[in-house]
Design an enzyme around this catalytic site. Structure first.
Site, PDB file in Angstrom:
ATOM      1  CD  GLU A 157      -2.821  -1.162   2.259  1.00 12.07           C
ATOM      2  OE1 GLU A 157      -2.833  -0.264   3.359  1.00 12.07           O
ATOM      3  OE2 GLU A 157      -3.580  -2.057   2.477  1.00 12.07           O
ATOM      4  CD  GLU A 271      -4.713  -7.939   1.688  1.00 13.19           C
ATOM      5  OE1 GLU A 271      -5.426  -7.144   2.526  1.00 13.19           O
ATOM      6  OE2 GLU A 271      -3.426  -7.521   1.821  1.00 13.19           O
TER       7      GLU A 271
HETATM    8  C1  XIL Z   1      -5.911  -5.984   8.540  1.00 12.15           C
HETATM    9  C2  XIL Z   1      -6.338  -7.093   9.428  1.00 12.15           C
HETATM   10  O1  XIL Z   1      -6.884  -8.352   9.252  1.00 12.15           O
HETATM   11  C3  XIL Z   1      -6.832  -6.633  10.773  1.00 12.15           C
HETATM   12  O2  XIL Z   1      -7.047  -7.565  11.768  1.00 12.15           O
HETATM   13  C4  XIL Z   1      -6.186  -5.358  11.353  1.00 12.15           C
HETATM   14  O3  XIL Z   1      -6.788  -4.862  12.353  1.00 12.15           O
HETATM   15  C5  XIL Z   1      -5.800  -4.415  10.323  1.00 12.15           C
HETATM   16  O4  XIL Z   1      -5.236  -5.060   9.041  1.00 12.15           O
HETATM   17  N1  XIL Z   1      -4.830  -4.618   3.992  1.00 12.15           N
HETATM   18  C6  XIL Z   1      -3.767  -5.323   4.160  1.00 12.15           C
HETATM   19  C7  XIL Z   1      -3.788  -6.274   5.599  1.00 12.15           C
HETATM   20  O5  XIL Z   1      -2.884  -5.386   3.719  1.00 12.15           O
HETATM   21  O6  XIL Z   1      -2.758  -6.584   6.063  1.00 12.15           O
HETATM   22  C8  XIL Z   1      -5.017  -5.892   6.670  1.00 12.15           C
HETATM   23  O7  XIL Z   1      -5.199  -6.560   7.653  1.00 12.15           O
HETATM   24  C9  XIL Z   1      -6.419  -5.500   5.514  1.00 12.15           C
HETATM   25  C10 XIL Z   1      -6.132  -4.625   4.647  1.00 12.15           C
END
Ligand code: XIL
Length: 361
Positions: A157, A271
């Protein structure tokens, strides 16, 4: 008592009749799962307490999936909570569990502007000291998991939503990157180089979100990764997070997948989850119409991934957890939602069957 003697010819006839009536030997049952159906790895984000705490969770995971992405166990705030104090216990548990079950580990992540320990947020030092912190973090974690993970999200990101430039804490304190601020714009290339030096076999990914709805961000991401590739920076792939909802534009998804595939790099849907309550309706009911819409979107994504990304570039589809009970969305966005393939009792939803259909039809 007189013994009944069955003449040999009758005996054989009887034997023949019974053998003819016997059912043919049963075909071995084909156990249909996501991983047995897909021609590429099917993954899920996981969390170590859930694996330890629930046989439903563990059973579903090992049956359906052959790739995992640790949710928080490899993030900087977890692996080095204090300067020089390393905590690899939970990550080590996950890689051992994966090895035992022949599951691929996609490691997440090395460099992100979030999940930073306080000692990094408060760190004071010149550019040499920052570079040393950055390099030491990448090298020590990548070296620790060398040979145990297949791949890394090296940078997560890094690109802004509004104009596609690099996040920078100087410009945007709330949502900026401490890395860009202290290390200059070429920190991404160096992150890949350091990770590669520490674990030369691991495939290295740039991971981000928004490709399907934000063409400015998509194009800038493509310029970034193609630029790295052309300079010989060791990048293997791109992660498309796809935290989407049931109204996501199909044309946007298709365009993004095509453009990402055209880079020649591996493409990981990294994701995936599909929200059914993007409007944050507190009274929402998960109706069958919503279930069906969600199933259709899962199907579309799997079909489009197969149709647009060449097989050699298909790194897999990973959902962010697999049961609605464990999704990050309700907790993170404070809303009711059911974004995944299994319900909160680990039963298959229409979404599961949509995904399955998209993987094979
Ligand atoms: C998220 C986790 O799943 C949560 O438990 C935490 O509170 C925040 O992060 N993008 C990503 C992940 O790359 O690492 C994130 O994971 C979700 C969004």
């Amino acid at each position: 008592m007189r013994k009944t003697v069955i003449p040999l010819v009758i005996w054989y006839s009887l034997a023949l009749i019974t053998s003819c009536k016997k059912k043919p030997a049963a075909e071995p049952q084909q156990f249909i799962t996501l991983q047995s159906t897909a021609s590429f790895p099917m993954g899920s984000a996981v969390n170590s307490p859930r694996i330890k705490g629930s046989y439903y969770y563990q059973g579903t995971l090992t049956t359906e999936y052959n790739s995992i992405t640790p949710d928080y166990e490899l993030k900087f705030d977890w692996t080095e909570p204090q300067n020089g104090v390393y905590n690899y216990t939970d990550g080590d548990f996950l890689v051992a569990f994966a090895a035992q079950h022949h599951i691929r580990v996609h490691a997440h992540n090395l460099i992100w502007h979030q999940a930073l320990p306080n000692w990094v947020i408060n760190f004071q030092g010149d550019s040499v000291a920052w570079e040393n912190l950055f390099k030491t973090h990448i090298e020590s974690e990548a070296a620790h998991y060398k040979g145990q993970v297949a791949s890394w999200d090296v940078v997560n990101e890094a690109i802004r939503d509004d104009d596609g430039t690099l996040r920078n804490q100087d410009v945007n304190p709330g949502d900026g990157s401490i890395w860009r601020r202290h290390l200059g714009p070429d920190y991404i290339a160096r992150a890949f180089q350091y990770a590669h030096e520490a674990d030369p076999q691991a495939l290295l990914f740039y991971n981000d979100y928004g490709q399907e709805w934000n063409s400015v961000k998509l194009d800038s991401m493509i310029a970034l990764v193609v630029g790295l590739k052309n300079r010989g920076v060791p990048i293997s792939g791109i992660g498309m997070q796809m935290h989407i909802d049931i109204n996501a534009d199909n044309a946007g998804i298709t365009t993004a997948l095509k453009k990402l595939a055209a880079t020649g790099l591996k493409v990981h849907i990294s994701e995936l989850d599909i929200s059914v309550n993007p409007g944050n309706d507190p009274n929402i009911v998960f109706t069958s119409a919503l279930q069906i819409a969600q199933a259709g979107k899962f199907q579309f994504i799997a079909e489009t991934y197969r149709a647009t990304v060449p097989a050699a570039q298909q790194y897999g589809i990973t959902t962010w957890e697999f049961s609605d009970a464990d999704s990050w969305i309700p907790a993170f966005f404070h809303r009711k939602d059911w974004p995944l393939s299994f319900d909160s009792l680990y039963k298959k939803k229409p979404a599961y069957y949509g995904l399955l259909k998209g993987l094979k039809d």
